[in-house]
Design a protein around this motif. Structure first.
Motif, PDB file in Angstrom:
ATOM      1  N   TYR A  51      39.403  39.744  35.623  1.00  0.00           N
ATOM      2  CA  TYR A  51      39.523  40.777  34.666  1.00  0.00           C
ATOM      3  C   TYR A  51      39.984  39.802  33.022  1.00  0.00           C
ATOM      4  CZ  TYR A  51      38.868  44.311  37.690  1.00  0.00           C
ATOM      5  OH  TYR A  51      38.510  45.235  38.792  1.00  0.00           O
ATOM      6  N   GLY A  52      40.264  38.666  33.333  1.00  0.00           N
ATOM      7  CA  GLY A  52      40.863  37.826  31.898  1.00  0.00           C
ATOM      8  C   GLY A  52      39.647  37.641  31.113  1.00  0.00           C
ATOM      9  N   VAL A  53      39.957  36.942  29.996  1.00  0.00           N
ATOM     10  CA  VAL A  53      38.777  36.858  29.250  1.00  0.00           C
ATOM     11  C   VAL A  53      38.095  35.372  29.367  1.00  0.00           C
ATOM     12  CG1 VAL A  53      39.486  38.565  27.422  1.00  0.00           C
ATOM     13  CG2 VAL A  53      40.505  36.106  27.356  1.00  0.00           C
ATOM     14  N   THR A  54      38.887  34.545  29.920  1.00  0.00           N
ATOM     15  CA  THR A  54      38.467  33.100  29.934  1.00  0.00           C
ATOM     16  C   THR A  54      37.683  32.962  31.037  1.00  0.00           C
ATOM     17  OG1 THR A  54      40.302  32.388  31.056  1.00  0.00           O
ATOM     18  CG2 THR A  54      40.595  32.196  28.639  1.00  0.00           C
TER      19      THR A  54
ATOM     20  N   GLN B 119      38.880  49.752  32.814  1.00  0.00           N
ATOM     21  CA  GLN B 119      38.713  48.585  32.585  1.00  0.00           C
ATOM     22  C   GLN B 119      39.521  47.982  31.419  1.00  0.00           C
ATOM     23  OE1 GLN B 119      37.174  47.739  35.057  1.00  0.00           O
ATOM     24  NE2 GLN B 119      36.051  46.004  34.005  1.00  0.00           N
TER      25      GLN B 119
ATOM     26  N   ARG C 233      44.694  27.360  22.998  1.00  0.00           N
ATOM     27  CA  ARG C 233      42.999  27.776  22.480  1.00  0.00           C
ATOM     28  C   ARG C 233      42.820  27.827  21.159  1.00  0.00           C
ATOM     29  NH1 ARG C 233      42.920  31.547  26.501  1.00  0.00           N
ATOM     30  NH2 ARG C 233      42.327  33.347  25.056  1.00  0.00           N
TER      31      ARG C 233
ATOM     32  N   GLU D 259      43.704  26.133  29.129  1.00  0.00           N
ATOM     33  CA  GLU D 259      42.953  27.081  28.209  1.00  0.00           C
ATOM     34  C   GLU D 259      43.303  28.495  28.740  1.00  0.00           C
ATOM     35  OE1 GLU D 259      40.450  26.163  26.473  1.00  0.00           O
ATOM     36  OE2 GLU D 259      40.870  24.160  26.774  1.00  0.00           O
TER      37      GLU D 259
ATOM     38  N   LEU E  35      42.957  47.449  32.560  1.00  0.00           N
ATOM     39  CA  LEU E  35      43.116  46.175  33.672  1.00  0.00           C
ATOM     40  C   LEU E  35      43.051  44.956  32.733  1.00  0.00           C
ATOM     41  CD1 LEU E  35      40.713  47.212  36.468  1.00  0.00           C
ATOM     42  CD2 LEU E  35      43.069  46.746  36.460  1.00  0.00           C
ATOM     43  N   ALA E  36      42.167  44.974  31.725  1.00  0.00           N
ATOM     44  CA  ALA E  36      42.068  43.774  30.827  1.00  0.00           C
ATOM     45  C   ALA E  36      43.452  43.532  30.132  1.00  0.00           C
ATOM     46  CB  ALA E  36      41.100  43.575  29.749  1.00  0.00           C
TER      47      ALA E  36
ATOM     48  N   ILE F 188      50.068  39.895  32.360  1.00  0.00           N
ATOM     49  CA  ILE F 188      50.548  39.272  33.332  1.00  0.00           C
ATOM     50  C   ILE F 188      50.577  37.667  33.019  1.00  0.00           C
ATOM     51  CG2 ILE F 188      49.983  38.230  35.750  1.00  0.00           C
ATOM     52  CD1 ILE F 188      49.368  41.254  36.579  1.00  0.00           C
ATOM     53  N   THR F 189      49.215  37.319  32.397  1.00  0.00           N
ATOM     54  CA  THR F 189      49.251  35.668  32.358  1.00  0.00           C
ATOM     55  C   THR F 189      50.101  35.063  31.050  1.00  0.00           C
ATOM     56  OG1 THR F 189      46.935  36.077  32.440  1.00  0.00           O
ATOM     57  CG2 THR F 189      47.478  34.083  31.267  1.00  0.00           C
TER      58      THR F 189
ATOM     59  N   THR G 160      43.151  38.335  38.244  1.00  0.00           N
ATOM     60  CA  THR G 160      43.777  38.146  36.981  1.00  0.00           C
ATOM     61  C   THR G 160      42.477  37.169  36.225  1.00  0.00           C
ATOM     62  OG1 THR G 160      45.024  36.331  37.472  1.00  0.00           O
ATOM     63  CG2 THR G 160      46.074  38.120  36.868  1.00  0.00           C
TER      64      THR G 160
ATOM     65  N   THR H 261      46.096  42.385  32.858  1.00  0.00           N
ATOM     66  CA  THR H 261      45.955  41.188  33.086  1.00  0.00           C
ATOM     67  C   THR H 261      46.542  40.202  32.105  1.00  0.00           C
ATOM     68  OG1 THR H 261      43.809  41.549  34.591  1.00  0.00           O
ATOM     69  CG2 THR H 261      44.134  39.243  33.485  1.00  0.00           C
ATOM     70  N   HIS H 262      45.983  40.391  30.912  1.00  0.00           N
ATOM     71  CA  HIS H 262      46.491  39.515  29.569  1.00  0.00           C
ATOM     72  C   HIS H 262      48.082  39.499  29.688  1.00  0.00           C
ATOM     73  CE1 HIS H 262      47.518  38.417  25.245  1.00  0.00           C
ATOM     74  NE2 HIS H 262      46.685  37.371  25.621  1.00  0.00           N
TER      75      HIS H 262
END
Lengths: 256, 256
Positions: A94-97, B131, B243, B237, B134-135, B141-142, A91, B138-139
């Motif tokens: 592939y995350g943005v941070t 891609q 953020r 963050e 996946l992004a 999941i977070t 994560t 991932t988001h």
DNA sequence: CGATCGTTTGATCCGCATCAAGATAGGTGG
DNA sequence: CCACCTATCTTGATGCGGATCAAACGATCG
């Protein structure tokens, strides 16, 4: 050499057989073998910290890793427990941070392979890897939702019973008699409950035919288990423990 | 034609600008445009049910969809709310069971594009789509982890305050004055609390400078907001609202 | 053998769910 | 325009589950 001592198998064999890399061309696997660096993290040490930039992603070969957060008031929240064949840092990659979302702490001595983030993102982009990653993340999402739902509709005892069931299902343990893979305190935090609550939940399960003594677990009264655990959750066929239960219950009942 | 009436933009334009398809070749986009079939689901109707085989995946163009489960005792648990540009059925497509994990119900009249599962899996496998997927996952999941953590360490009022903040951040709303995009009951279930609890949480927030009257929300006492919401959660963050808060608070304080 | 770690048990408190009535608002028909 | 109705929300009273604080227990180890 040292690697032989640390790894269960050689790093090359480990990569060749890793579920994450299933379906890859041999050339791709060879390239992974070249880039995968062994990485050792002793018990109780931190592999990476929340907020650290993501430099690598890891594939665990041996040992257990706890992912957790720190709350502002100093408490810790375990978000996941990972072990052999699991990944760390996906994560993050592939995350943005570009930073890790959790602390990763070794519970045992941990052996892993690490791959540089940039190399992995730029060069290792085979369709097969993406597919495997998507399957992995999807599974993680499903399980997270399932657990979130359980926490809102089940009591601590039920949640624990479900967890034990899933443990049997995922690690192919015999429900009649197996050992807890982690300490009770770790499992308690993993399930989002306090150790005291966990302990009281064990007492309740004992009345229902799930007997835990030390690290040893034996599940006796299967009909009761069926009534009190995943069979009651609304995920039905989406829940691995439920599916596993459907398959194994008839056989287990015969043993009874 | 009918499509013009239903869609906010033409389906072709919609696909060309969809975040999910960002970075695709024009040829790939054209192929998507050919295969994407418009799909209309009126208010209160079910788009698909938990347990249904996954036949398509959907990209929402207009309207709002609620994902939920039924518990064995008849209650419902909202697992997510999706709207324009969100996808439906991804976890179904990449999951191993081949069935949907949740019911999907239209809150508004919903307009979407649907793509056949098999076609998508076999032909539409560009690196760019993977891609993007996946992004996205991932988001997701977070955010799920973040919300799970919040539920275990925050009170209903704090959770709600965080949610309102994230709402502002993700939908670019002005915290000083905006409208709730959904009914209070829907938001309550989305946050995993009972409507009564939600209502009492509103009362508490009112004392702290977050005033909700009908669907209208205005956040006044920003320092208090800062103290009571995402700034307190341990994701720091990793949390979009946190953020966003860091970025917007200084400006908002000046307005005060 | 005491010391420490991991776990259990007890007493109390707090937050949310539940059950039960009101209140408000939007929509319909007379 | 008002009376009525239903959907949506609010408020009150009560009970339960899990967190918290505190103490004891058992196992392991130097």
């Amino acid at each position: 050499m040292l690697q032989r001592l640390l790894f269960d198998t050689t790093p090359a064999d480990f990569i060749k057989n890793a579920p994450l890399f299933r379906g890859l061309q041999d050339s791709e696997k060879n390239s992974l073998i070249k880039m995968g660096r062994p990485c050792f993290c002793p018990r109780k040490k931190i592999l990476f910290r929340q907020g650290d930039p993501v430099t690598h992603f890891y594939l665990i070969n041996k040992g257990t890793v706890r992912l957790f957060h720190e709350t502002p008031d100093g408490h810790e929240i375990t978000t996941d427990i990972r072990s052999a064949h699991d990944t760390l840092g996906i994560t993050g990659i592939y995350g943005v941070t570009g930073i890790h979302h959790s602390h990763a702490e070794a519970i045992d001595d941990v052996v892993a392979l690490e791959f540089p983030r940039d190399w992995f993102q730029n060069c290792a982009h085979s369709a097969a890897i993406s597919q495997n990653m998507l399957a992995t993340l999807t599974h993680r999402i499903t399980m997270q939702k399932l657990e979130a739902e359980q926490r809102s509709i089940m009591t601590a005892a039920q949640i624990l019973a479900c967890y034990l069931q899933r443990l049997c299902a995922s690690q192919k343990l015999n429900p009649r008699n197996f050992e807890l893979p982690y300490s009770k305190s770790l499992i308690a935090t993993r399930l989002g409950m306090k150790l005291e609550t966990f302990s009281r939940a064990l007492a309740k399960l004992r009345e229902q035919g799930i007997i835990v003594k030390g690290k040893n677990v034996s599940i006796h009264d299967l009909p009761n288990v069926e009534k009190n655990t995943c069979a009651q959750c609304s995920y039905k066929e989406s829940c691995p423990a439920y599916r596993s239960l459907r398959e194994t219950l008839p056989a287990l009942k015969k043993c009874a």
